[in-house]
Scaffold this active site. Sequence first.
Site, PDB file in Angstrom:
ATOM      1  CB  CYS A  50      -0.922  -0.038   1.220  1.00  0.00           C
ATOM      2  SG  CYS A  50      -1.549   1.564   1.755  1.00  0.00           S
ATOM      3  N   GLY A  51       0.660   2.132  -1.013  1.00  0.00           N
ATOM      4  CA  GLY A  51       1.451   3.361  -1.126  1.00  0.00           C
ATOM      5  C   GLY A  51       1.244   4.310   0.037  1.00  0.00           C
ATOM      6  CG  HIS A  52      -2.520   6.198   0.738  1.00  0.00           C
ATOM      7  ND1 HIS A  52      -2.279   7.522   0.444  1.00  0.00           N
ATOM      8  CD2 HIS A  52      -3.479   5.795  -0.138  1.00  0.00           C
ATOM      9  CE1 HIS A  52      -3.053   7.900  -0.563  1.00  0.00           C
ATOM     10  NE2 HIS A  52      -3.787   6.871  -0.938  1.00  0.00           N
ATOM     11  CB  CYS A  53       0.863   1.408   4.207  1.00  0.00           C
ATOM     12  SG  CYS A  53      -0.875   0.910   4.181  1.00  0.00           S
TER      13      CYS A  53
END
Length: 492
Positions: A50-53
Amino acid sequence: MHFLKIFAVVLLATCALAKEEDVLDLMDHDFDSRLAEHDTALVMFYAPWCGHCKRLKPEYAKAAEDLIRNDPPVALVKVDCTEGGKETCNKNSVSGYPTLKIFRNGEFSQDYNGPREANGIVKYMKAQVGPASKELKSVADLEKFLAAEKESVVVGFFEKESDLKTAFLQLANKLREKVQFAHSSFAAVLEKQGTTDGVVLFRPAHLKNKFEDASVTYSGKADSADLNEWVTKNFYGLAGVRKGDNQREFKNPLVVVYYGVDYVKNPKGTNYWRNRVLKVAKNFEGKVNFAISPSDEFTHELNEFGIEFAQADKPRVAARDANDKKYVLREEFSVEALESFVNDLLEGNLEAYIKSEPIPESQDGPVVVAVAKNFDDVVTNNGKDTLIEFYAPWCGHCKKLAPTFDELAEKLKDEDVSIVKMDATANDVTGPFDVRGFPTLYWAPKDKKSSPVRYEGGREVDDFVKYIAKEATNELKGWDRSGNPKDVKTEL
């Protein structure tokens, strides 16, 4: 040389791991038991892909370093929902990544709705533990409290119960997620401060300067509203440090000076430029708000002002007036240039900066193309009801909508309605239009352009036609108010 390369890689990997050493990594088999050991914990449920993670993890680690040493401590936890934490994530109804939740003594308490930057996470979570105002029982407690805080803090000194103490505690409870409060009734503390019924705002030591006092004493009424106004006015001082988690608290008119603001790696260099900003800000106190911002954190904002910032540059300056119009200091930064710029801003002598594509040479397509420079002509003052789409070129939903919008515009070409589109990534969106995602659509009646309505209806041609037929200032020629086509009689 080969050994040195291997050593460097190992060292970098060790450093990267060390940054997350204060974050507890829990899985299904130990989540409940380990979490129950902590009075308060923030849990991040994530997926490695996950990029946001990935963007959140370093901020989360920085926050953990601070919060684990807080009194009382707050544990920061992470759970990988794709591997050893699948069951835990399912049990906690995790449906997206990252999901953050607050737990108390191992039990779910509430969803986390705070900032996603380290400073914001720290401030938000500190507010979740203990009372809204921390009690200081000794001079050592006071000194420790002041030394630990990285932002201004508000401390009450009360020998006994009073109206001011009541107002203070009310405000502390109201602002507990934004401001750190403490109070004391102990004789030694009151004696050191020299007051038995007072409230003082203390600025952090790293922001100490010769242009403003290190602390400010409240002298208003014993009223929480007045006290709140005083805290708001003084919290950031003459030139506050504006970052991602607090940027909305700086109000217009606002002058922001962008450079390498970093009080961890370069406090001396940071204060070198801030002191020059303070020298100017002192002369405009009460007229204009000032702030300093780290240029690397606000690259997007600098781009919105048409500023390309190189790391070696001197500070760059941008401002917004009371009407949210944008202005840029074009000269090289100096105390004199900044002062002249602010004077011109207040006197209305500056030309506002407008981010805009060139005005189209022709409007050949069925949909009218708006840019910032022609927006008033093709939207605000066009004398027609207007449906406008704010889009982004990379947006998949926008691309899907494009042929529908063309067909709609073609259908309504003989009506008193204009169908307009504007690339909101390449042009400033001003006035009453609030664009937070793409596509965003607004219906602007010709006599009520100052009060447009966000369009939330369907995205098919018939959906648009029915909406416009119902809402049009004057009934359409080709459709009735219900959106049904009118009968057209052919003359023989």
